[in-house]
Write a protein that holds these residues in place. Structure first.
Motif, PDB file in Angstrom:
ATOM      1  N   TYR A 359       0.893  -1.254  -0.069  1.00 43.86           N
ATOM      2  CA  TYR A 359       0.143  -0.218   0.253  1.00 43.86           C
ATOM      3  C   TYR A 359       1.132   1.243   0.118  1.00 43.86           C
ATOM      4  N   PHE A 360       2.105   1.605   0.701  1.00 42.49           N
ATOM      5  CA  PHE A 360       2.694   2.641   1.437  1.00 42.49           C
ATOM      6  C   PHE A 360       4.441   1.879   0.687  1.00 42.49           C
ATOM      7  N   ASN A 361       5.103   3.184  -0.335  1.00 44.89           N
ATOM      8  CA  ASN A 361       6.091   3.514  -0.213  1.00 44.89           C
ATOM      9  C   ASN A 361       6.427   4.134   0.925  1.00 44.89           C
ATOM     10  N   PRO A 362       8.198   3.974   1.085  1.00 48.09           N
ATOM     11  CA  PRO A 362       8.956   4.571   2.324  1.00 48.09           C
ATOM     12  C   PRO A 362       8.166   6.047   2.401  1.00 48.09           C
ATOM     13  N   ILE A 363       8.111   6.995   1.273  1.00 48.09           N
ATOM     14  CA  ILE A 363       7.740   8.806   1.583  1.00 48.09           C
ATOM     15  C   ILE A 363       6.436   8.555   1.867  1.00 48.09           C
ATOM     16  N   GLU A 364       5.524   7.475   1.636  1.00 50.52           N
ATOM     17  CA  GLU A 364       4.070   7.291   2.090  1.00 50.52           C
ATOM     18  C   GLU A 364       4.113   7.159   3.557  1.00 50.52           C
ATOM     19  N   MET A 365       4.465   5.799   3.609  1.00 50.20           N
ATOM     20  CA  MET A 365       5.023   5.544   5.279  1.00 50.20           C
ATOM     21  C   MET A 365       5.226   6.752   6.071  1.00 50.20           C
ATOM     22  N   SER A 366       6.279   7.952   5.105  1.00 47.70           N
ATOM     23  CA  SER A 366       6.507   8.637   6.305  1.00 47.70           C
ATOM     24  C   SER A 366       5.291   9.466   6.634  1.00 47.70           C
ATOM     25  N   TYR A 367       4.672   9.960   5.263  1.00 53.84           N
ATOM     26  CA  TYR A 367       2.937  10.581   5.871  1.00 53.84           C
ATOM     27  C   TYR A 367       2.019  10.252   6.734  1.00 53.84           C
ATOM     28  N   GLN A 368       2.610   8.693   6.801  1.00 50.54           N
ATOM     29  CA  GLN A 368       1.650   8.538   8.165  1.00 50.54           C
ATOM     30  C   GLN A 368       1.780   8.769   9.637  1.00 50.54           C
ATOM     31  N   ALA A 369       3.082   9.396   9.960  1.00 53.12           N
ATOM     32  CA  ALA A 369       3.399   9.622  11.218  1.00 53.12           C
ATOM     33  C   ALA A 369       2.520  10.470  12.236  1.00 53.12           C
ATOM     34  N   PRO A 370       2.129  11.724  11.675  1.00 53.48           N
ATOM     35  CA  PRO A 370       0.586  12.081  12.246  1.00 53.48           C
ATOM     36  C   PRO A 370      -0.421  11.174  12.780  1.00 53.48           C
ATOM     37  N   PHE A 371      -0.410   9.926  12.838  1.00 54.01           N
ATOM     38  CA  PHE A 371      -1.265   8.924  13.305  1.00 54.01           C
ATOM     39  C   PHE A 371      -0.609   8.147  14.621  1.00 54.01           C
ATOM     40  N   VAL A 372       1.013   7.618  14.156  1.00 55.48           N
ATOM     41  CA  VAL A 372       1.421   6.796  14.607  1.00 55.48           C
ATOM     42  C   VAL A 372       2.249   7.388  15.666  1.00 55.48           C
ATOM     43  N   ASP A 373       2.942   8.504  15.435  1.00 58.46           N
ATOM     44  CA  ASP A 373       4.031   8.895  16.876  1.00 58.46           C
ATOM     45  C   ASP A 373       4.049   9.466  18.057  1.00 58.46           C
ATOM     46  N   ALA A 374       3.239   8.256  18.635  1.00 60.95           N
ATOM     47  CA  ALA A 374       2.101   9.023  19.422  1.00 60.95           C
ATOM     48  C   ALA A 374       1.328   9.062  19.977  1.00 60.95           C
ATOM     49  N   ALA A 375       0.771   9.294  18.701  1.00 62.55           N
ATOM     50  CA  ALA A 375      -0.294   9.816  18.886  1.00 62.55           C
ATOM     51  C   ALA A 375      -1.408   7.996  19.173  1.00 62.55           C
ATOM     52  N   THR A 376      -2.603   8.802  19.333  1.00 60.00           N
ATOM     53  CA  THR A 376      -3.992   8.056  20.281  1.00 60.00           C
ATOM     54  C   THR A 376      -5.256   8.521  19.509  1.00 60.00           C
ATOM     55  N   SER A 377      -5.925   6.951  19.582  1.00 62.33           N
ATOM     56  CA  SER A 377      -6.815   7.088  19.224  1.00 62.33           C
ATOM     57  C   SER A 377      -8.418   6.110  19.279  1.00 62.33           C
ATOM     58  N   VAL A 378      -9.412   5.795  20.094  1.00 58.81           N
ATOM     59  CA  VAL A 378      -9.675   5.163  19.938  1.00 58.81           C
ATOM     60  C   VAL A 378     -10.552   4.227  19.382  1.00 58.81           C
TER      61      VAL A 378
END
Length: 589
Positions: A359-378
């Protein structure tokens, strides 16, 4: 911020009365509270906005620090209450002042890591965005801050801020202030000189001076090896770099880079595994002094304290730094070459056995940071099958690039040095295309175009078997082992699949999913992960699984597959040429 600008700002500061002043005190530290007072002088507009940051330098997700602020008050120069209107969850509009706006509030802080703040009777561990409010319109004003330390607890202050006195420090502007974490405690300090600059290590722990001394020797060797890659240290502001290490039972494991300092936190003491367990974070964060603090992605300039900060370059900024982390531990002789090589297996398997690369190359994987970098969700995610950490992905690509370059009698060290000269030392922010262009300059257009087209803009796997062979390392799968493809834990209800099954795995294709409770395999009850693994190991091709889903018992036939796990080891039969290349790769510089 370059040193010329920093100097000009401070010259302006010396003759400028428009300095915002902060004071923080800790009378109620036992209940994790601090009292903060801020004064904004010479306010020209009738209304100013006082707000709390939602982000923190080095992080890419949102963090709602405002939730721990209360008792907010606004007064004028005479101490009279003035109008303060809450306009959104993060800010107040303050008006009808007399040219001075004074702010007072109480902060609750009880998370000691690289992003949040923690106040108790062991220390005041302060990350500035999680601690101090600010007025955005005064972002270019100098800042002075006084830390009202607890003398009864033998507290003292360490930070990258400019020292004005033992408890008063200054910054040339708001960003520098926000980028300057501070440890206030009864810490120990060691330092050494390198090329006329002071490398300081402040350690807050419960260990012995002898443990600190031994650990500090490892720190020095790591600093030396990292400096050797670039042939020079950055020009640290005020000629100092400070490690702020807190290895205490009340903190959480973390590391966070800043311009001239880094936070290092962990519960593991030096006497209880931390001597080796914590040193990797030291290596990782100090390398950031070059790669990300000065060799900096364009999207992070200027850093936004109100919204998530996103860049497609984290595979390089974080990932290549992660690659060097393990390499430096080997070069500094903290770990042996065998430990380093065999330690590659975990990251390698995590990356290349993941369905997320569909689904994602390294650039697109980097774009996921706002959702995984110590981010929380229910709401649940499918990250098991859609996300690979840019730390790990970039690390294993950094390995591939280094070994590929070494087949051309080049190396990643010299490429990083070129990136430093072009974008780090000059502090000109780079874009992704600039990394490729620099690789073309270093290794040739064909080499760079091939690497980027296959492995950065796409998710193609490098030829690791050939790359490893060139440095006397073997990689193989243990195909005689059976693979099921689910993570299990023992619960009161039974053996539970506690996360999403991995796409393409036998468990996934058989329809098993997170939350299913496995009762038996081939009619034999299993109650622990160990019992389960033994049953799978002895199974012949397939296994009948009885499980419970939504209170209903079900059965599924799972067709097992060979274990996809790779094992990476030093090849005892490697050629002399390969051994020589391996030694050149891993040996101290």
């Amino acid at each position: 911020m370059n040193k010329i600008l920093l100097t000009l700002l401070f010259l302006s500061f010396l003759g400028n009365a428009q300095t915002n002043t902060y004071n923080i005190s800790f009378e109620n530290a036992v209940h994790h509270e601090a009292k903060v007072n801020i004064s904004f002088p010479e306010v020209k507009s009738n209304t100013i906005t006082i707000r709390m940051s939602r982000t923190s330098p080095g992080r890419y997700a949102l963090h709602e620090f405002i939730k721990n602020i209360y008792g907010f008050k606004a007064t004028n120069s005479k101490g009279e209450m003035i109008d303060a209107k809450r306009v959104d969850p993060y800010s107040w509009e303050v008006s009808d002042h007399d040219g001075t706006v004074n702010i007072e509030y109480i902060l609750f802080a009880n998370r000691g890591d690289g992003t949040y703040s923690q106040i108790d009777e062991t220390h005041a561990h302060l990350n500035m965005p999680a601690t101090f409010m600010y007025a955005e319109e005064f972002e270019h004003r100098p800042v002075k801050v006084n830390f009202d330390v607890r003398e009864d607890l033998k507290w003292k202050v360490t930070t990258q801020l400019k020292e004005e006195s033992a408890t008063t420090y200054s910054a040339p502007d708001l960003y520098y202030f926000m980028d300057s974490p501070t440890e206030i405690s009864d810490f120990q300090m060691k330092s050494f000189d390198m090329n006329g600059q002071e490398i300081r290590f402040a350690l807050h722990h419960q260990g012995t001076p002898e443990e600190f001394e031994k650990y500090f020797e490892d720190v020095k060797r790591i600093v030396e090896q990292e400096k050797a890659v670039f042939s020079e240290l950055p020009d640290f502001d005020y000629g100092k770099y400070t490690f702020l290490a807190c290895y205490m039972p009340n903190v959480l494991g973390d590391g966070m880079e800043h311009r001239n300092s880094t936070i290092l936190t962990d519960q593991e003491s030096l006497s209880d595994g931390g001597m080796k367990g914590n040193i990797g974070t030291v290596a990782h964060e100090f390398f950031h002094a070059w790669n990300v603090e000065r060799i900096r992605p364009d999207e992070l300039e200027p850093f936004d304290f109100t919204e998530a900060n996103m860049t497609g370059s984290l595979w390089f900024a974080e990932g290549f730094t992660s690659y060097y982390t393990g390499l430096f531990l080997c070069r500094a002789k903290v770990n042996t070459p065998q430990e380093y090589i065999e330690g590659l297996s975990g990251t390698f398997n995590y990356v290349w056995n993941s369905a997320a690369l569909e689904y994602f190359n390294p650039i697109e994987m980097s774009y996921q940071a706002p959702f995984v970098d110590a981010a929380t969700s229910v709401d649940p995610t499918n990250f098991e099958n859609t996300f690979v950490s840019y730390y790990s992905y970039g690390s294993i690509l950094g390995l591939a690039l280094d070994l590929s370059l070494r087949q051309e009698d080049l190396n990643l060290d010299d490429f990083m040095k070129l990136m430093w000269k072009k974008y780090g030392k000059t502090e000109v922010a780079y874009e992704i295309g600039d990394i490729e262009e620099t690789l073309k300059q270093y290794a040739g257009e064909e080499f760079a175009k091939d690497f980027f087209s296959k492995h950065i803009y796409q998710s193609e796997k490098p030829d690791y078997e050939n790359l490893f062979r060139s440095v006397g390392v073997s990689i193989k799968r243990e195909a005689d082992k059976s693979y099921f493809g689910a993570d299990l834990k023992k619960t009161d209800d039974g053996l539970e699949i506690y996360r999403n099954t991995f796409k393409g795995s036998p468990a996934y294709e058989a329809g098993l999913d997170s939350g299913d409770i496995i009762i038996s395999l081939n009619g034999t009850a299993v109650t622990t992960p160990e019992e389960f693994r033994k049953q799978i190991a002895s199974a012949d091709g397939s296994v009948k699984v009885n499980y419970v889903r939504f209170g209903e018992e079900r059965t599924s036939e799972v067709k097992l597959k060979p274990d996809p796990t790779y094992s990476i080891k030093i090849d005892p039969n490697a050629s002399k040429e390969a051994v020589k290349k391996r030694e050149k790769w891993l040996s101290p510089k």
